[in-house]
Write an enzyme that holds these catalytic residues in place. Structure first.
Site, PDB file in Angstrom:
ATOM      1  CG  MET A  92      81.397  21.340 139.424  1.00  0.00           C
ATOM      2  SD  MET A  92      80.156  22.525 138.871  1.00  0.00           S
ATOM      3  CE  MET A  92      79.363  22.900 140.448  1.00  0.00           C
ATOM      4  CG  HIS A 119      84.342  22.580 141.849  1.00  0.00           C
ATOM      5  ND1 HIS A 119      83.560  23.710 141.771  1.00  0.00           N
ATOM      6  CD2 HIS A 119      84.708  22.297 140.574  1.00  0.00           C
ATOM      7  CE1 HIS A 119      83.447  24.069 140.502  1.00  0.00           C
ATOM      8  NE2 HIS A 119      84.142  23.225 139.752  1.00  0.00           N
ATOM      9  CB  ILE A 120      90.263  21.194 142.446  1.00  0.00           C
ATOM     10  CG1 ILE A 120      90.422  20.653 143.875  1.00  0.00           C
ATOM     11  CG2 ILE A 120      90.700  22.638 142.337  1.00  0.00           C
ATOM     12  CD1 ILE A 120      91.868  20.595 144.342  1.00  0.00           C
ATOM     13  CB  SER A 169      96.618  27.434 144.599  1.00  0.00           C
ATOM     14  OG  SER A 169      97.872  26.906 144.925  1.00  0.00           O
ATOM     15  CE1 TYR A 182      94.757  22.741 142.337  1.00  0.00           C
ATOM     16  CE2 TYR A 182      96.961  23.649 142.615  1.00  0.00           C
ATOM     17  CZ  TYR A 182      95.651  23.549 143.021  1.00  0.00           C
ATOM     18  OH  TYR A 182      95.226  24.261 144.114  1.00  0.00           O
ATOM     19  CB  SER A 183     100.284  24.999 138.057  1.00  0.00           C
ATOM     20  OG  SER A 183     100.811  26.238 138.366  1.00  0.00           O
ATOM     21  CE  LYS A 186      92.933  25.865 142.147  1.00  0.00           C
ATOM     22  NZ  LYS A 186      91.536  26.118 142.548  1.00  0.00           N
TER      23      LYS A 186
HETATM   24  N1  NDP Z   1      94.708  21.914 150.358  1.00  0.00           N
HETATM   25  C1  NDP Z   1      95.664  22.722 149.909  1.00  0.00           C
HETATM   26  O1  NDP Z   1      96.836  22.623 150.288  1.00  0.00           O
HETATM   27  C2  NDP Z   1      95.305  23.817 148.974  1.00  0.00           C
HETATM   28  C3  NDP Z   1      94.048  23.923 148.401  1.00  0.00           C
HETATM   29  N2  NDP Z   1      93.777  24.972 147.561  1.00  0.00           N
HETATM   30  C4  NDP Z   1      92.481  25.098 146.923  1.00  0.00           C
HETATM   31  O2  NDP Z   1      91.458  24.995 147.877  1.00  0.00           O
HETATM   32  C5  NDP Z   1      90.302  24.413 147.292  1.00  0.00           C
HETATM   33  C6  NDP Z   1      89.834  23.243 148.132  1.00  0.00           C
HETATM   34  O3  NDP Z   1      90.876  22.299 148.259  1.00  0.00           O
HETATM   35  P1  NDP Z   1      90.815  21.106 149.325  1.00  0.00           P
HETATM   36  O4  NDP Z   1      89.816  21.431 150.355  1.00  0.00           O
HETATM   37  O5  NDP Z   1      92.192  20.771 149.701  1.00  0.00           O
HETATM   38  O6  NDP Z   1      90.272  19.932 148.393  1.00  0.00           O
HETATM   39  P2  NDP Z   1      89.432  18.598 148.729  1.00  0.00           P
HETATM   40  O7  NDP Z   1      90.028  17.525 147.899  1.00  0.00           O
HETATM   41  O8  NDP Z   1      89.295  18.370 150.181  1.00  0.00           O
HETATM   42  O9  NDP Z   1      87.980  18.976 148.167  1.00  0.00           O
HETATM   43  C7  NDP Z   1      87.692  19.012 146.825  1.00  0.00           C
HETATM   44  C8  NDP Z   1      86.185  19.087 146.647  1.00  0.00           C
HETATM   45  O10 NDP Z   1      85.864  19.097 145.263  1.00  0.00           O
HETATM   46  C9  NDP Z   1      84.899  18.049 144.990  1.00  0.00           C
HETATM   47  N3  NDP Z   1      85.094  17.531 143.634  1.00  0.00           N
HETATM   48  C10 NDP Z   1      86.080  16.715 143.179  1.00  0.00           C
HETATM   49  N4  NDP Z   1      85.898  16.442 141.874  1.00  0.00           N
HETATM   50  C11 NDP Z   1      84.754  17.090 141.500  1.00  0.00           C
HETATM   51  C12 NDP Z   1      84.021  17.157 140.287  1.00  0.00           C
HETATM   52  N5  NDP Z   1      84.420  16.523 139.187  1.00  0.00           N
HETATM   53  N6  NDP Z   1      82.890  17.896 140.272  1.00  0.00           N
HETATM   54  C13 NDP Z   1      82.461  18.541 141.373  1.00  0.00           C
HETATM   55  N7  NDP Z   1      83.112  18.516 142.548  1.00  0.00           N
HETATM   56  C14 NDP Z   1      84.247  17.780 142.612  1.00  0.00           C
HETATM   57  C15 NDP Z   1      85.174  17.006 146.074  1.00  0.00           C
HETATM   58  O11 NDP Z   1      84.044  16.201 146.370  1.00  0.00           O
HETATM   59  P3  NDP Z   1      83.628  14.879 145.547  1.00  0.00           P
HETATM   60  O12 NDP Z   1      84.850  14.060 145.413  1.00  0.00           O
HETATM   61  O13 NDP Z   1      82.553  14.303 146.390  1.00  0.00           O
HETATM   62  O14 NDP Z   1      83.097  15.385 144.242  1.00  0.00           O
HETATM   63  C16 NDP Z   1      85.456  17.916 147.272  1.00  0.00           C
HETATM   64  O15 NDP Z   1      84.253  18.356 147.846  1.00  0.00           O
HETATM   65  C17 NDP Z   1      90.692  24.051 145.860  1.00  0.00           C
HETATM   66  O16 NDP Z   1      90.264  25.037 144.973  1.00  0.00           O
HETATM   67  C18 NDP Z   1      92.206  23.997 145.920  1.00  0.00           C
HETATM   68  O17 NDP Z   1      92.772  24.273 144.673  1.00  0.00           O
HETATM   69  C19 NDP Z   1      94.700  25.927 147.280  1.00  0.00           C
HETATM   70  C20 NDP Z   1      95.936  25.866 147.816  1.00  0.00           C
HETATM   71  C21 NDP Z   1      96.347  24.807 148.711  1.00  0.00           C
HETATM   72  C1  0GV Z   2     105.908  29.376 149.998  1.00  0.00           C
HETATM   73  C2  0GV Z   2     105.185  28.676 148.855  1.00  0.00           C
HETATM   74  C3  0GV Z   2     105.279  29.479 147.598  1.00  0.00           C
HETATM   75  C4  0GV Z   2     105.820  27.316 148.725  1.00  0.00           C
HETATM   76  C5  0GV Z   2     105.105  26.354 147.860  1.00  0.00           C
HETATM   77  C6  0GV Z   2     103.848  25.841 148.476  1.00  0.00           C
HETATM   78  C7  0GV Z   2     103.416  24.529 147.805  1.00  0.00           C
HETATM   79  C8  0GV Z   2     104.182  23.409 148.468  1.00  0.00           C
HETATM   80  C9  0GV Z   2     101.925  24.347 147.916  1.00  0.00           C
HETATM   81  C10 0GV Z   2     101.210  25.568 147.364  1.00  0.00           C
HETATM   82  C11 0GV Z   2      99.982  25.073 146.651  1.00  0.00           C
HETATM   83  C12 0GV Z   2      99.861  23.656 147.052  1.00  0.00           C
HETATM   84  C13 0GV Z   2      98.973  22.697 146.247  1.00  0.00           C
HETATM   85  C14 0GV Z   2      97.615  23.243 145.993  1.00  0.00           C
HETATM   86  O1  0GV Z   2      97.442  24.391 145.671  1.00  0.00           O
HETATM   87  C15 0GV Z   2      96.480  22.370 146.027  1.00  0.00           C
HETATM   88  C16 0GV Z   2      96.593  21.041 146.110  1.00  0.00           C
HETATM   89  C17 0GV Z   2      95.383  20.229 145.904  1.00  0.00           C
HETATM   90  C18 0GV Z   2      95.234  19.241 147.023  1.00  0.00           C
HETATM   91  O2  0GV Z   2      94.067  18.450 146.864  1.00  0.00           O
HETATM   92  C19 0GV Z   2      96.498  18.365 147.024  1.00  0.00           C
HETATM   93  C20 0GV Z   2      97.678  19.221 147.348  1.00  0.00           C
HETATM   94  C21 0GV Z   2      97.911  20.372 146.377  1.00  0.00           C
HETATM   95  C22 0GV Z   2      98.469  19.815 145.078  1.00  0.00           C
HETATM   96  C23 0GV Z   2      98.882  21.385 147.038  1.00  0.00           C
HETATM   97  C24 0GV Z   2     100.316  20.854 147.211  1.00  0.00           C
HETATM   98  C25 0GV Z   2     101.229  21.866 147.898  1.00  0.00           C
HETATM   99  C26 0GV Z   2     101.286  23.170 147.146  1.00  0.00           C
HETATM  100  C27 0GV Z   2     101.931  22.957 145.775  1.00  0.00           C
END
Ligand code: NDP
Ligand code: 0GV
Length: 294
Positions: A92, A119-120, A169, A182-183, A186
């Site tokens: 992406m 995705h991210i 997020s 990242y922030s 978002k």
């Molecule tokens: N986990 C958490 O604590 C939190 C997650 N989120 C949000 O939830 C969503 C999913 O997170 P999570 O499941 O943890 O993430 P993952 O790391 O498990 O998944 C990320 C996905 O994005 C794909 N990806 C990575 N780079 C690219 C690229 N350049 N182009 C296209 N696709 C890509 C990865 O696959 P591949 O590497 O094969 O491309 C994978 O499928 C995100 O939007 C994240 O911000 C929000 C708050 C907290």
């Molecule tokens: C009660 C809450 C306000 C407290 C803060 C919560 C904090 C600790 C939470 C809220 C959003 C979270 C991050 C997020 O959004 C997505 C990702 C991408 C993932 O691939 C790796 C982890 C990461 C960076 C999370 C890390 C933990 C975060 C900062």
């Protein structure tokens, strides 16, 4: 008399709440036969969303970069009962690929009901290192590709009165340490999609936009990156994935998951920012901190 008045008021409130929430009932059948794109679906929350949609009988197109993982997720979706399941692999960081995914859905399904943007791109969990090029690259992947896909999908979504679902997020609503690039991306999603939602309402465009405010979830990448540093427990990815789909199907403005871990900080954000700041900082154990690539 006073008792009667109280009774009338109480009944009024009860009926208002009852009828307001009556439209809020989710049925898995709402997704049956629907044509859905899920991005970032090779792992984590995206993968779990694909499985839920498969069980609900949707037509699914998933995407990410790693073809091997996508193949496995598609096979599992077919096994779970998807009406059909396909993948397209690519990155992406190129907007031509973002458009290509939407065109593939058009060719496969002849339309689209739900676009789930999840995705991210890879980043780091650590103090901001001053690298603006990384912020720019991440904006391309995490924001501009979302906008590009939405623009490309809009003609189809208008026809189906469909849904755009944007996975964000708490870090996209509240400034937090260690995730500056990242922030940034978002927060940008909130600006773009919340403004666009208002324009849709003004123009009577019946395409819903759901922004999902998600807290810490137990995906492999999150656990690998932040466990030890973040004190609060991670919430389950399966339930998170389902709540996102429900919010989209019910055309909600925003989804909060987990509710208490997102709504309470958000209430404090505008009314007691200093209190929130000190509570949040206590959540980080910096003794265990080591900069990590995500
Ligand atoms: N986990 C958490 O604590 C939190 C997650 N989120 C949000 O939830 C969503 C999913 O997170 P999570 O499941 O943890 O993430 P993952 O790391 O498990 O998944 C990320 C996905 O994005 C794909 N990806 C990575 N780079 C690219 C690229 N350049 N182009 C296209 N696709 C890509 C990865 O696959 P591949 O590497 O094969 O491309 C994978 O499928 C995100 O939007 C994240 O911000 C929000 C708050 C907290
Ligand atoms: C009660 C809450 C306000 C407290 C803060 C919560 C904090 C600790 C939470 C809220 C959003 C979270 C991050 C997020 O959004 C997505 C990702 C991408 C993932 O691939 C790796 C982890 C990461 C960076 C999370 C890390 C933990 C975060 C900062």
């Amino acid at each position: 008399m006073a008792l009667l008045k109280a009774l009338v008021v109480f009944t009024g409130i009860f009926l208002a709440v009852y009828f307001y929430s009556a439209g809020d009932v989710f049925e898995p059948a709402m997704l049956k036969g629907k044509r859905v794109i899920v991005t970032g679906a090779s792992s984590g929350i995206g993968e779990q969303m694909a499985y839920h949609l498969a069980k609900m009988g949707s037509h699914i197109l998933i995407t990410a970069r790693t073809e091997e993982k996508l193949k496995k997720v598609v096979a599992q979706c077919t096994h779970l009962g998807a009406a059909s399941a396909h993948y397209i692999a690519g990155s992406m960081d190129t907007m031509t690929f973002a458009k290509l995914v939407v065109h593939k859905a058009e060719n496969l399904f002849g339309g689209l009901d739900m676009l789930i943007l999840n995705h991210i791109g890879h980043t780091y969990f650590g103090y901001f290192d001053g690298n603006i090029d990384h912020v720019r690259d991440l904006l391309e992947i995490n924001v501009l590709s979302y906008a590009t896909m939405t623009v490309a999908a809009l003609p189809m979504l208008k026809k189906s009165n469909g849904n755009v679902v944007v996975v964000s997020s708490v870090a996209g609503k509240i400034g937090l340490p260690l995730t500056v690039p990242y922030s940034t991306t978002k927060f940008a999603l909130d600006g773009f999609f919340s403004s666009l939602r208002m324009e849709f309402i003004q123009q009577n465009i019946d395409v819903s936009i759901t922004l999902c405010i998600i807290s810490y979830i137990d995906t492999d990448s999150a656990l690998k990156t932040v466990s030890g540093v973040i004190q609060q427990p991670a919430a389950p990815k399966e339930e998170c994935a389902l709540e996102i789909i429900k919010g989209g199907a019910l055309r909600k403005r925003e989804v909060y998951y987990q509710y208490h871990a997102t709504k309470i900080p958000l209430l404090l954000r505008d009314w007691a920012p200093e209190l929130l700041q000190s509570l949040l900082l206590k959540n980080y154990n910096m003794d265990n901190f080591q900069r990590k690539e995500v």
